[in-house]
Design a protein around this motif. Sequence first.
Motif, short mmCIF file in Angstrom:
data_model
loop_
_atom_site.label_atom_id
_atom_site.label_comp_id
_atom_site.label_asym_id
_atom_site.label_seq_id
_atom_site.Cartn_x
_atom_site.Cartn_y
_atom_site.Cartn_z
N ILE A 106 1.25 -1.27 0.01
CA ILE A 106 0.10 -0.16 0.06
C ILE A 106 0.99 1.27 0.02
N TYR A 107 0.40 2.43 -1.29
CA TYR A 107 1.51 3.23 -1.04
C TYR A 107 0.19 4.40 -1.41
N VAL A 108 1.03 5.53 -0.15
CA VAL A 108 0.15 6.95 0.23
C VAL A 108 1.47 8.20 0.25
N ASP A 109 1.02 8.71 0.19
CA ASP A 109 1.53 10.05 0.72
C ASP A 109 1.28 10.78 1.87
N GLU A 110 2.03 12.24 2.76
CA GLU A 110 2.26 12.03 3.77
C GLU A 110 1.03 13.05 3.82
N GLY A 111 0.63 12.46 4.96
CA GLY A 111 -0.77 13.72 5.26
C GLY A 111 -2.03 12.58 4.70
N ASP A 112 -2.27 11.28 3.34
CA ASP A 112 -3.01 11.15 3.12
C ASP A 112 -3.77 10.41 4.45
N ILE A 143 -6.52 5.39 8.83
CA ILE A 143 -5.11 5.61 8.93
C ILE A 143 -5.37 7.02 8.55
N ASP A 144 -4.83 7.98 9.33
CA ASP A 144 -3.91 9.43 9.05
C ASP A 144 -2.53 9.59 9.12
N THR A 145 -1.35 9.65 8.01
CA THR A 145 -0.50 9.52 8.14
C THR A 145 0.01 10.87 8.31
N GLY A 146 -0.30 11.78 9.21
CA GLY A 146 0.27 12.93 9.35
C GLY A 146 1.01 13.06 9.88
N GLY A 147 1.97 13.87 9.68
CA GLY A 147 3.66 13.72 10.40
C GLY A 147 4.21 12.35 9.92
#
Length: 191
Positions: free
Chosen positions: A53-59, A109-113
């Motif tokens: 699974i790939y996401v960007d920071e903050g997604d 899942i909040d990827t912020g920070g």
Amino acid sequence: MLLAALTLLVVQVCVFAEHVRVSWNVGYLNISRDGYNTWQAIGVNGSLPIAPIYVDEGDILELNVHNLLDKPISVHSHGLFFKNATYYDGAGMVTECGIPPNESFTYIIDTGGQTGTFWIHGHHHSELSDGLRAPFIIREKVPAVQYDEDILITLEDWQRMRADDLTNLQQSVPFGSLGPNNPTALINGIN
């Protein structure tokens, strides 16, 4: 002036954050990952290994998990922080009771920070050892260093029988009498 700049920054962060939706149908499949033994493993959407699974920071990752197994499961995002949302941590019988058979649950899942390479894996019984695990990559919005490419390499032990069967066998004989258990090493899911 400072308030206007902060407001603009918040708006920019919110505009660039995306909701990434991933659906996992977690079920059994018969597979030979080591080229020697075929047995019942746990896969996602009929596949094993499970796609990263790939996401960007903050997604915000919305991971909808549908349990097609005959036992409860949970999915733990290893190494991530869940500020004010520990109920999404996925540790079976710790932060949740597990997803019952033929039921679904959506992890938010909040990827912020947070950035880096993590993994998502089964965390209720022995689903992890039977295949329910996948890399989870949170890419930096602005990389700290420049590089040509990312290459993901996964290493895993693959047992020669289902984890429940191995546990039952080990518990049925005197300690140490089975000798060493030599799993197969898999690189990116294959032998």
